[in-house]
Motif scaffolding. Structure first.
Motif, PDB file in Angstrom:
ATOM      1  N   ALA A  42       0.833  -1.198   0.000  1.00  0.00           N
ATOM      2  CA  ALA A  42       0.000   0.000   0.000  1.00  0.00           C
ATOM      3  C   ALA A  42       0.869   1.249   0.000  1.00  0.00           C
ATOM      4  O   ALA A  42       1.966   1.273   0.555  1.00  0.00           O
ATOM      5  CB  ALA A  42      -0.910  -0.004   1.226  1.00  0.00           C
ATOM      6  N   LYS A  73     -10.941   7.332  -3.602  1.00  0.00           N
ATOM      7  CA  LYS A  73     -11.522   6.320  -2.720  1.00  0.00           C
ATOM      8  C   LYS A  73     -11.054   6.499  -1.274  1.00  0.00           C
ATOM      9  O   LYS A  73     -11.849   6.391  -0.348  1.00  0.00           O
ATOM     10  CB  LYS A  73     -11.135   4.919  -3.209  1.00  0.00           C
ATOM     11  N   THR A  74      -9.788   6.731  -1.111  1.00  0.00           N
ATOM     12  CA  THR A  74      -9.225   6.937   0.219  1.00  0.00           C
ATOM     13  C   THR A  74      -9.038   8.437   0.431  1.00  0.00           C
ATOM     14  O   THR A  74      -8.344   9.098  -0.346  1.00  0.00           O
ATOM     15  CB  THR A  74      -7.872   6.221   0.353  1.00  0.00           C
ATOM     16  N   TRP A  75      -9.670   8.931   1.492  1.00  0.00           N
ATOM     17  CA  TRP A  75      -9.681  10.381   1.724  1.00  0.00           C
ATOM     18  C   TRP A  75      -8.881  10.730   2.969  1.00  0.00           C
ATOM     19  O   TRP A  75      -8.890  10.008   3.964  1.00  0.00           O
ATOM     20  CB  TRP A  75     -11.111  10.889   1.873  1.00  0.00           C
ATOM     21  N   LYS A  76      -8.229  11.889   2.882  1.00  0.00           N
ATOM     22  CA  LYS A  76      -7.432  12.410   3.984  1.00  0.00           C
ATOM     23  C   LYS A  76      -8.036  13.747   4.437  1.00  0.00           C
ATOM     24  O   LYS A  76      -8.206  14.664   3.629  1.00  0.00           O
ATOM     25  CB  LYS A  76      -5.987  12.622   3.531  1.00  0.00           C
ATOM     26  N   ASP A  88      -6.850   8.850  -5.222  1.00  0.00           N
ATOM     27  CA  ASP A  88      -7.557   7.915  -6.088  1.00  0.00           C
ATOM     28  C   ASP A  88      -9.070   8.084  -6.062  1.00  0.00           C
ATOM     29  O   ASP A  88      -9.788   7.343  -6.728  1.00  0.00           O
ATOM     30  CB  ASP A  88      -7.213   6.476  -5.703  1.00  0.00           C
ATOM     31  N   GLU A 148     -11.433  17.447   2.566  1.00  0.00           N
ATOM     32  CA  GLU A 148     -10.618  16.244   2.423  1.00  0.00           C
ATOM     33  C   GLU A 148      -9.932  16.223   1.053  1.00  0.00           C
ATOM     34  O   GLU A 148     -10.430  16.819   0.083  1.00  0.00           O
ATOM     35  CB  GLU A 148     -11.479  14.986   2.577  1.00  0.00           C
ATOM     36  N   SER A 173      -7.714  13.448  -1.791  1.00  0.00           N
ATOM     37  CA  SER A 173      -7.530  12.041  -2.150  1.00  0.00           C
ATOM     38  C   SER A 173      -6.691  11.945  -3.420  1.00  0.00           C
ATOM     39  O   SER A 173      -6.729  12.841  -4.264  1.00  0.00           O
ATOM     40  CB  SER A 173      -8.877  11.346  -2.365  1.00  0.00           C
TER      41      SER A 173
END
Length: 291
Positions: A127, A243-246, A241, A237, A239
């Protein structure tokens, strides 16, 4: 002349009995003793008188054959074994010659252990860890190389294109939202650079608006320009991709206006996620800028 007693010869020197020798046995067998007749009177120089009675001659002992010795028995056994082994060996050779040759076995195909060039690696690549912004103009590396051993090598850190001029990257992006109040307030109005147009969501608390920058960029700032219908509780947020958010910013005491968020990192997607509205209307953004 030899004397005899009970068929046993006497030794002329000692007068004792002696065991007949082989010569005596052969002589008795071949030439039996015949009793001698008394010489007539007046012959032989002896006085005339009655003839002496003849002694009975005992039959000669049978000649006992010699028993074969151990060496002779061994030779006899070896000869018998040899006589039996020769025909058995000849019969085996004859059968071998008459037997048809066995068909040659077809070679068993061997599976190649070499991995085809188009085969995917058996293990998933590791990952991508989150990183902070690194100034670089190199494009994003899509995947890690796979060596011949089948184990993927370490994936290099994802980098984004730099934006040294500080241009508004959202102007060339694509906007989307959870919904809108109507066609005049569509999502694209919040990234067109025109402060007179806006996006307005549906009239409910949970709504979102986001922009796709088209590729990963090195970003340094996010700016929200609210209309009168703003969010009091929301979060911002990013991201890579989609899909994965920060989460880079959040508040529960928003007051609208222009909100500038300093964020140094790599991102392709930027999203505002509304939690609570200030009024019964939806969320309304005049502009969302990314630099």
């Amino acid at each position: 002349m030899d004397g005899r007693d009970g068929g046993q010869p006497l030794d002329p020197a000692t007068g004792e009995r002696r065991r007949p020798s082989r010569a005596d046995s052969l002589r008795l067998t071949r030439m039996p003793q015949i009793p001698r007749a008394a010489p007539p009177p007046g012959q032989g120089g002896g006085p005339a008188g009655p003839p002496a009675p003849a002694r009975p001659v005992s039959p000669p002992e049978a000649v006992r054959p010699k028993r074969p010795t151990a060496r002779r028995r061994a030779w006899i056994v070896a000869g018998a074994v040899l006589l039996l082994a020769v025909p058995i060996a000849l019969a085996a050779v004859h059968r071998t010659r008459e037997r048809p040759p066995a068909a040659a076995a077809a070679p068993v195909p061997m599976e190649s252990t070499a991995e085809p060039e188009t085969a995917a690696p058996s293990a998933s690549p590791p990952a991508i860890p989150p990183i902070t912004g690194v100034a670089s103009s190199a494009p994003v590396t899509p995947s890690a190389s796979v060596p011949a051993s089948g184990v993927p090598s370490a994936k290099p850190g994802v980098t984004g294109r730099a934006n040294p001029s500080g241009a508004n990257l959202a102007l060339q992006g694509t906007a989307s939202a959870s919904g809108s109040e109507g066609d005049p307030w569509k999502p694209a109005n919040a990234i067109d650079g025109d402060p007179s147009s806006r996006w307005s969501s549906g009239f409910s608390d949970t709504q979102w608006f986001r922009v796709d920058l088209g590729r990963n960029w090195q970003i340094s700032e996010i700016v929200l320009v609210w209309e009168h219908a703003y969010a009091t509780a929301y979060r911002v947020e990013t991201s890579r991709d989609g899909k994965t958010w920060k989460r880079v910013y959040s508040t529960t005491t928003g007051t609208g206006g222009t909100v500038k968020i300093n964020e140094t990192g790599v991102a392709r997607h930027v999203r505002m996620y509304g939690v609570k509205r200030v009024s019964t209307y939806g969320y309304s953004l005049l502009e969302l800028e990314v630099r």
